[in-house]
Design a protein around this motif. Structure first.
Motif, mmCIF file in Angstrom:
data_model
loop_
_atom_site.group_PDB
_atom_site.id
_atom_site.type_symbol
_atom_site.label_atom_id
_atom_site.label_comp_id
_atom_site.label_asym_id
_atom_site.label_seq_id
_atom_site.Cartn_x
_atom_site.Cartn_y
_atom_site.Cartn_z
ATOM 1 N N TRP A 1 0.967 -1.104 -0.299
ATOM 2 C CA TRP A 1 0.087 0.218 0.189
ATOM 3 C C TRP A 1 0.755 0.971 0.287
ATOM 4 C CZ3 TRP A 1 -5.339 -0.045 -0.062
ATOM 5 C CH2 TRP A 1 -6.231 0.944 0.316
ATOM 6 N N PRO A 2 1.257 1.765 -1.224
ATOM 7 C CA PRO A 2 1.201 2.883 -1.086
ATOM 8 C C PRO A 2 0.703 4.287 -0.630
ATOM 9 C CG PRO A 2 1.102 2.866 -3.282
ATOM 10 C CD PRO A 2 0.474 1.374 -2.203
ATOM 11 N N ASP A 3 1.267 5.126 -0.050
ATOM 12 C CA ASP A 3 0.697 6.615 0.246
ATOM 13 C C ASP A 3 -0.338 7.259 -1.145
ATOM 14 O OD1 ASP A 3 2.674 5.965 2.517
ATOM 15 O OD2 ASP A 3 4.009 8.260 2.679
ATOM 16 N N ALA A 4 -0.363 7.646 -2.013
ATOM 17 C CA ALA A 4 -0.857 7.831 -2.275
ATOM 18 C C ALA A 4 -2.231 7.327 -2.562
ATOM 19 C CB ALA A 4 -0.081 7.721 -4.513
ATOM 20 N N ALA A 5 -2.367 5.743 -2.535
ATOM 21 C CA ALA A 5 -3.568 4.678 -2.182
ATOM 22 C C ALA A 5 -4.050 5.355 -0.894
ATOM 23 C CB ALA A 5 -3.109 3.601 -2.107
ATOM 24 N N ASP A 6 -4.089 6.316 -0.284
ATOM 25 C CA ASP A 6 -4.470 6.869 0.843
ATOM 26 C C ASP A 6 -5.961 8.259 -0.167
ATOM 27 O OD1 ASP A 6 -3.336 5.572 2.537
ATOM 28 O OD2 ASP A 6 -2.359 7.267 3.290
ATOM 29 N N ASP B 1 -5.333 1.432 12.531
ATOM 30 C CA ASP B 1 -4.663 0.358 12.759
ATOM 31 C C ASP B 1 -3.128 0.626 12.621
ATOM 32 O OD1 ASP B 1 -6.190 -0.419 15.279
ATOM 33 O OD2 ASP B 1 -7.782 -0.941 13.913
ATOM 34 N N LEU B 2 -2.462 1.083 11.047
ATOM 35 C CA LEU B 2 -1.465 1.373 10.522
ATOM 36 C C LEU B 2 -0.925 2.304 10.534
ATOM 37 C CD1 LEU B 2 -0.199 -1.010 8.869
ATOM 38 C CD2 LEU B 2 -1.855 -0.174 6.812
ATOM 39 N N LYS B 3 0.346 2.259 11.126
ATOM 40 C CA LYS B 3 1.087 3.457 10.710
ATOM 41 C C LYS B 3 1.498 4.149 9.674
ATOM 42 C CE LYS B 3 0.635 4.047 14.904
ATOM 43 N NZ LYS B 3 -0.481 4.718 15.837
ATOM 44 N N ARG B 4 1.642 4.836 9.463
ATOM 45 C CA ARG B 4 2.397 5.828 7.856
ATOM 46 C C ARG B 4 3.380 5.417 7.757
ATOM 47 N NH1 ARG B 4 -0.880 9.489 4.454
ATOM 48 N NH2 ARG B 4 1.657 10.517 3.814
ATOM 49 N N GLU B 5 4.781 4.979 8.586
ATOM 50 C CA GLU B 5 5.935 4.969 8.257
ATOM 51 C C GLU B 5 6.188 3.706 7.625
ATOM 52 O OE1 GLU B 5 4.989 5.060 10.826
ATOM 53 O OE2 GLU B 5 5.372 7.057 11.244
ATOM 54 N N PRO B 6 7.115 3.971 5.950
ATOM 55 C CA PRO B 6 7.174 2.671 5.651
ATOM 56 C C PRO B 6 7.560 0.941 6.743
ATOM 57 C CG PRO B 6 8.518 4.679 4.215
ATOM 58 C CD PRO B 6 7.302 4.855 5.547
ATOM 59 N N ARG C 1 3.104 -1.039 4.020
ATOM 60 C CA ARG C 1 2.712 0.113 3.890
ATOM 61 C C ARG C 1 3.958 0.410 2.815
ATOM 62 N NH1 ARG C 1 -0.324 5.505 4.023
ATOM 63 N NH2 ARG C 1 -1.163 4.958 5.879
ATOM 64 N N CYS C 2 4.528 0.927 2.003
ATOM 65 C CA CYS C 2 5.475 1.224 1.008
ATOM 66 C C CYS C 2 5.911 2.470 0.715
ATOM 67 C CB CYS C 2 5.614 0.306 -0.036
ATOM 68 S SG CYS C 2 3.939 1.099 -1.862
ATOM 69 N N ASP D 1 6.496 5.735 -0.212
ATOM 70 C CA ASP D 1 6.380 6.558 -1.876
ATOM 71 C C ASP D 1 6.080 6.047 -3.343
ATOM 72 O OD1 ASP D 1 8.780 6.031 -1.927
ATOM 73 O OD2 ASP D 1 9.885 8.275 -1.911
ATOM 74 N N GLY D 2 6.530 4.613 -2.841
ATOM 75 C CA GLY D 2 6.083 3.808 -3.622
ATOM 76 C C GLY D 2 8.011 3.396 -5.112
ATOM 77 N N SER D 3 8.908 3.891 -4.444
ATOM 78 C CA SER D 3 10.177 4.583 -4.624
ATOM 79 C C SER D 3 10.972 2.645 -4.463
ATOM 80 C CB SER D 3 10.968 4.764 -4.127
ATOM 81 O OG SER D 3 11.027 4.600 -2.569
ATOM 82 N N ALA D 4 11.397 2.249 -5.496
ATOM 83 C CA ALA D 4 12.085 0.249 -5.267
ATOM 84 C C ALA D 4 12.807 0.042 -4.278
ATOM 85 C CB ALA D 4 12.693 0.500 -6.384
ATOM 86 N N ARG D 5 13.352 1.538 -3.626
ATOM 87 C CA ARG D 5 13.963 1.029 -1.492
ATOM 88 C C ARG D 5 13.062 0.702 -1.257
ATOM 89 N NH1 ARG D 5 15.449 4.703 1.915
ATOM 90 N NH2 ARG D 5 16.536 4.147 3.771
ATOM 91 N N ARG D 6 11.680 1.864 -0.767
ATOM 92 C CA ARG D 6 10.164 2.056 0.018
ATOM 93 C C ARG D 6 10.397 0.216 0.049
ATOM 94 N NH1 ARG D 6 12.481 4.174 3.577
ATOM 95 N NH2 ARG D 6 12.123 6.698 4.198
ATOM 96 N N VAL D 7 9.975 -0.225 -1.955
ATOM 97 C CA VAL D 7 9.438 -1.148 -1.564
ATOM 98 C C VAL D 7 10.134 -2.474 -1.358
ATOM 99 C CG1 VAL D 7 8.436 -2.865 -3.818
ATOM 100 C CG2 VAL D 7 6.900 -0.781 -3.727
ATOM 101 N N ARG D 8 11.209 -2.637 -1.745
ATOM 102 C CA ARG D 8 12.337 -3.536 -0.915
ATOM 103 C C ARG D 8 11.526 -3.351 0.736
ATOM 104 N NH1 ARG D 8 17.382 -6.036 -3.844
ATOM 105 N NH2 ARG D 8 17.894 -7.531 -2.176
ATOM 106 N N GLN D 9 11.800 -2.382 0.787
ATOM 107 C CA GLN D 9 11.671 -2.263 2.465
ATOM 108 C C GLN D 9 10.345 -3.265 3.047
ATOM 109 O OE1 GLN D 9 12.003 1.139 4.249
ATOM 110 N NE2 GLN D 9 11.582 1.287 6.433
ATOM 111 N N ALA D 10 9.220 -2.139 1.937
ATOM 112 C CA ALA D 10 8.622 -3.376 2.309
ATOM 113 C C ALA D 10 7.417 -5.081 2.610
ATOM 114 C CB ALA D 10 6.877 -2.004 2.191
ATOM 115 N N VAL D 11 8.517 -5.219 1.128
ATOM 116 C CA VAL D 11 8.299 -6.685 1.489
ATOM 117 C C VAL D 11 8.855 -7.267 2.513
ATOM 118 C CG1 VAL D 11 9.416 -8.543 -0.113
ATOM 119 C CG2 VAL D 11 7.922 -6.096 -1.315
ATOM 120 N N ALA D 12 10.525 -7.053 2.706
ATOM 121 C CA ALA D 12 11.066 -7.635 3.360
ATOM 122 C C ALA D 12 10.403 -7.832 4.807
ATOM 123 C CB ALA D 12 12.933 -7.106 3.596
#
Length: 502
Positions: A25-30, A52-57, A78-79, A81-92
């Protein structure tokens, strides 16, 4: 692991047959249309509304047997801004949330409209989080994940990035496998066998032994190997994706399969980690594995000088002088500075291919770890365009490096009265003087050196190989293929006669 790419809406993702679903879920989806009424999106929006879900990636919320959702376990993550770095962090984070329960064999990773770089990052993130080394375990427990379906808004738009990421995963896991193996399971002979396993997949392989290397005149490589009972191997890989007339890129990987330091013996503490000293060689093998999948329109040569550095009765001694393949003599003041010795002969050998560029990859100096830590690999380059291409590739692949200096003055530390050059200088700028030593054997060819001593493996409770810099190298080669396609061909230069008569 089988990765699959599909065009999926949130509703379609919730209908897939799987053990678990990760909803990124990226911030833009909010601020997206709140009228979406599928069960998954309604649950996610309610969780966000309730706080129940904070905004931090990387923040996540898990559910079990959610009504209207077929997979039994769901993780909303949460991911940012949806950048590659944040998405990888979210997936982990999401894969971590799935640990501990029943095994997840089939996973749906719903990315929606995230851009292509984020899709690639997600694939790499899943692979990294689920990787397990099993080769030398008596009762191996392999990764549970078998099938990962990546859901996107438009699979055609993401296809190229997805396929590149999957090939990079294949290559990175080859690199991890060989770097992680204990030294008695990854001898120079074993590395040669691994290279021969690539033959017939668009790759030609040649393996030279001690006699062939001696006949060539590779005195520096022979000197390092002479203290070990394990015979050296010099491995040559050729990937031909372009006409023979097109000059190749040459990749050279340091293949010290175990490094005791030789007569200049290392301290006992953590010496077991010196099995990782062939991570440069492992990364070249991994890169060729990726090339076999991707088949770019480029010619690539891989060179792996492989041997052990042991303190046997026949080992080279501090103060010995040897003659390299280039004809230059080297005073070996420290036998623990052996990587540069085997690389210098490989750098000279590389010239017979009249390359467009030469890149060597090595766990070369502890000084690089002091300088850059474990985040960025050290980059030295004789050519600004090559340096920038590698820097750009590293950033794009989330496998970053940092350019270091090569001022001529640093080479003064390598002067000696007993040979053309010493193999070490003083402690000051040790990472730079090591690179200056290598530069003596390059000639006019555009050259880069990647010191991966700080990035090739992790210590402590997470001890193991990272597979870096395979992502950087693969991205660079794909970019280079595109540059070659849009520019006039770089012709092979006339071969210059060297001391070995080549």
């Amino acid at each position: 692991m089988d990765f699959r790419l599909k065009t999926l809406t949130a509703h379609a993702a919730a209908s897939q047959e799987a053990d678990a679903l990760v909803f990124v879920w990226p911030d833009a989806a909010d601020a997206a249309d709140p009228a979406q009424a599928d069960a998954l999106t309604v649950w996610a929006r309610q969780a966000l509304a309730d706080g129940d879900l904070k905004r931090e990636p990387g923040q996540w919320l898990a559910a079990h047997r959610l009504p209207g959702v077929r997979p039994r376990r769901i993780v909303l993550v949460r991911c940012g801004d949806g950048s590659a770095r944040r998405v990888r962090q979210a997936v982990a984070a999401a894969l971590g949330a799935l640990q501990g329960g029943a095994p997840v064999r089939r996973l749906v990773l719903q990315l929606g409209a995230l851009p292509a770089p984020a899709v690639a990052a997600a694939v790499l993130g899943v692979a990294a989080a689920s990787y397990r080394y099993t080769t030398t375990l008596s009762k191996p427990q392999p990764r549970a994940l078998e099938v990962v379906t990546v859901g996107v808004a438009d699979d055609a738009a993401a296809r190229a990035a997805f396929e590149q990421a999957v090939a990079t995963v294949r290559g990175q896991e080859v690199a991890k496998e060989w770097a992680n193996r204990p030294a008695n399971h990854a001898t120079p002979t074993h590395l040669a066998e691994a290279a021969l396993g690539l033959a017939g997949r668009g790759i030609d392989v040649e393996v030279l032994g001690p006699k062939e290397v001696a006949k060539l005149g590779m005195g520096a490589l022979l000197a390092v190997a002479q203290g070990s009972r394990q015979p050296l191997r010099f491995i040559v890989l050729r990937y031909r994706g372009a006409p023979k007339s097109v000059a190749p890129v040459v990749l050279i990987g340091k293949g010290i399969t175990f490094d005791t330091g030789g007569i200049s013996l290392k301290p006992a503490a953590e010496m077991d980690e010196m099995k990782f000293d062939m991570s440069g060689a492992a990364s070249v093998l991994g890169t060729f594995e990726a090339l076999a999948h991707l088949r770019p329109a480029l010619n690539v040569v891989g060179l792996i000088p492989a041997c052990e550095n042991m303190p046997g009765g026949g080992a080279v001694k501090p103060g010995d002088v040897v003659t390299s393949l280039s004809g230059q003599t080297i005073e070996i003041l420290n036998t623990d500075a052996e990587g540069r010795l085997i690389l210098c002969d490989a750098l000279t050998y590389a010239q017979r291919f009249a390359p467009r560029a030469v890149i060597d990859v090595a766990t070369l100096t502890g000084a690089c770890v002091i300088a850059l830590g474990h985040v960025r690999s050290g980059l030295f380059a004789s050519d600004d365009a090559l340096a920038q291409a590698l820097l750009d590739a590293g950033e794009a692949a989330a496998d970053p490096c940092w350019r270091m200096p090569l001022d001529d003055e640093y080479g003064e530390a390598l002067k000696t009265s007993f040979a053309d050059v010493a193999n070490v200088g003083g402690r000051a700028a040790g990472v730079v003087t090591a690179a200056k030593f290598l530069q003596r054997f390059v000639g006019d060819t555009p050259w880069a050196h990647l010191d991966i001593a700080g990035t090739a493996w992790k210590s402590g409770k997470d001890k193991g190989a990272t597979g870096r810099p395979v992502p950087l190298l693969v991205r660079y080669l794909l970019d280079e293929a595109q540059r070659a396609a849009s520019a006039p061909p770089v012709p092979r230069q006339r071969r210059r006669r060297t001391s070995d008569g080549a």
